[in-house]
Design an enzyme around this catalytic site. Structure first.
Site, PDB file in Angstrom:
ATOM      1  CB  ALA A  41      -0.936  -0.002   1.202  1.00 28.91           C
ATOM      2  NE  ARG A  43       6.008  -2.273  -3.954  1.00 29.27           N
ATOM      3  CZ  ARG A  43       6.008  -3.169  -2.957  1.00 29.27           C
ATOM      4  NH1 ARG A  43       6.831  -3.023  -1.923  1.00 29.27           N
ATOM      5  NH2 ARG A  43       5.197  -4.206  -2.990  1.00 29.27           N
ATOM      6  CD  GLU A  80      -0.805   2.580   4.015  1.00 33.13           C
ATOM      7  OE1 GLU A  80      -0.757   1.513   4.674  1.00 33.13           O
ATOM      8  OE2 GLU A  80      -1.831   2.979   3.461  1.00 33.13           O
ATOM      9  CD  GLU A  87      -1.835  -2.911   9.139  1.00 38.49           C
ATOM     10  OE1 GLU A  87      -0.880  -3.163   8.369  1.00 38.49           O
ATOM     11  OE2 GLU A  87      -3.002  -2.734   8.762  1.00 38.49           O
ATOM     12  CG  ASP A 106     -10.745  -3.372  12.107  1.00 37.66           C
ATOM     13  OD1 ASP A 106      -9.993  -3.913  11.276  1.00 37.66           O
ATOM     14  OD2 ASP A 106     -11.705  -3.960  12.657  1.00 37.66           O
TER      15      ASP A 106
END
Length: 133
Positions: A41, A43, A80, A87, A106
């Site tokens: 994502a 990238r 991001e 994460e 989420d």
């Protein structure tokens, strides 16, 4: 104070000052960008930014418009990276499913979605203003 060898790597950075601290912080930041590049994502968004950032100078009619256009693209990249950091930290804790881990992931994903919607809205408004108004 303890000997330099006895200081943990995390503490070593806190002991640095001036240009040495700035240099090491820049190296760590570049390391983070390289780690982000491994995420699909990030990238994809970075490749889009290579097109959108120069386009913001062409599309924007004032420095404020350019700042909004370019800033919204950079905001997506920042969010991001933060989402990936959340994460990664959650995955470090353990691979098993947990409701709080899901919730954290989420919310990170929702933050990326909001940044993308904001970016898309700003670009759509600028394109409308430039070509339709």
């Amino acid at each position: 104070m303890s000997a330099p060898e006895a200081v943990s790597p995390a503490e070593r950075q806190k002991l640095r000052t001036g240009l040495d601290r700035m240099w090491h912080a820049a190296v760590f930041s570049l390391s983070g960008l390289r780690a982000g590049w491994d995420e699909t994502a990030f990238r994809q968004e970075a490749i889009a930014a290579l097109v959108l950032l120069p386009a913001s100078f062409w599309l924007g009619r004032s420095w404020v418009e350019v700042a909004l256009l370019a800033g919204s693209v950079l905001l997506v990249l920042m969010v991001e990276l933060l989402n990936t950091a959340v994460e990664t930290a959650i995955d470090r804790i353990g691979p098993e499913w947990h409701a709080l881990s899901k919730r954290a992931k989420d919310m990170g994903s929702a933050a990326v979605l909001l940044a993308l919607l904001l970016c898309g809205g700003i670009w759509a408004a600028a394109l409308y203003q430039r070509f339709m108004a």
